[in-house]
Write an enzyme that holds these catalytic residues in place. Sequence first.
Site, PDB file in Angstrom:
ATOM      1  N   HIS A 295      39.157  33.966  30.989  1.00 16.07           N
ATOM      2  CA  HIS A 295      38.399  34.524  29.869  1.00 16.07           C
ATOM      3  C   HIS A 295      38.753  36.001  29.725  1.00 16.07           C
ATOM      4  CE1 HIS A 295      35.892  36.222  33.033  1.00 16.07           C
ATOM      5  NE2 HIS A 295      35.583  35.011  33.463  1.00 16.07           N
TER       6      HIS A 295
ATOM      7  N   HIS B 145      39.039  38.202  32.892  1.00 17.76           N
ATOM      8  CA  HIS B 145      40.284  38.087  33.641  1.00 17.76           C
ATOM      9  C   HIS B 145      41.408  38.876  32.972  1.00 17.76           C
ATOM     10  CE1 HIS B 145      38.400  34.089  34.902  1.00 17.76           C
ATOM     11  NE2 HIS B 145      38.565  34.733  36.043  1.00 17.76           N
TER      12      HIS B 145
ATOM     13  N   ASP C  82      31.063  39.468  40.177  1.00 15.97           N
ATOM     14  CA  ASP C  82      30.777  38.893  41.486  1.00 15.97           C
ATOM     15  C   ASP C  82      30.703  40.030  42.504  1.00 15.97           C
ATOM     16  OD1 ASP C  82      30.869  35.964  40.842  1.00 15.97           O
ATOM     17  OD2 ASP C  82      32.887  36.503  40.206  1.00 15.97           O
TER      18      ASP C  82
ATOM     19  N   GLN D 164      30.986  39.349  46.261  1.00 19.48           N
ATOM     20  CA  GLN D 164      32.359  38.983  46.610  1.00 19.48           C
ATOM     21  C   GLN D 164      33.237  40.213  46.777  1.00 19.48           C
ATOM     22  OE1 GLN D 164      34.806  35.552  44.899  1.00 19.48           O
ATOM     23  NE2 GLN D 164      35.435  37.258  43.596  1.00 19.48           N
TER      24      GLN D 164
END
Length: 275
Positions: A34, A37, A150, A153
């Site tokens: 998307h 990215h 994220d 992460q």
Amino acid sequence: MQIIRDLATLRAASAEARRDGRRLALVPTMGALHQGHLAMVTAGRQVAETVAVSIFVNPLQFSPTEDLSRYPRDEAGDLAKLRAVGCDIVWMPDVPTMYPPGSATRIEVAGPAEGFEGTARPDHFRGVATVCTKLFSQTQADVAVFGEKDWQQVQVVSRVVADLDLPIRILPHPTVREADGLACSSRNIRLTPEQRALAPLLPRLMVTALDTIRAGAAPGPVLDRATRQLQEAGFTPDYLAMVQPETLRPWEGGPGRLLAAARLGEVRLLDNMAL
């Protein structure tokens, strides 16, 4: 744009890309790309002469209760998008290439991996840490770009890089949002039209909560109220929590991060915002 599926070809392409001191940036993904990215590919281009994107749906980071087969996949669409933004290398290994028969090594992370997603998905960060370490080794990238959507992460991967002395820089990229404020995510395409219309309530309530906390209110009651509002609207919240940005320990004043996870139907929405 080179599309590579075997490790020997990847290593050769990486060596060529990094020849004469040229830098290589890596954007690790699981595909279903998307705008977030693609923004990370552009960010990688700003710090390196060559940009590689990995597309690998990593089975190690899915728990037994999660349906790995339902994770969205769109190889042709992903490659077209990457060509359009000028990606140089696409690394697309299959599972036996990434985890050959007999593979027995996994990376366990404590610290920022504990709590929140680490609790909700007990095997998740073991899989993330393992696959990212392998990707860093395989590509020999100088920098890796990770989206702040994220947030936990990013902190986990940064901890792994620091603890294992890996020669790579982690470059966080700000969360990319849709026009209505919803954080871009590959899982958003699984929302029904009605759920998609409702989903932006999550970031709106987060903004309101942060404004209230900045004005001096205690986080606990503010986040309890936001949680009830999500429940009344049809969400199933997992957590809304103010934490210290890097350690994810409870917030004690100063810079903070508001973490949120809530399920809407079958889709689990993640978001976070800075205090």
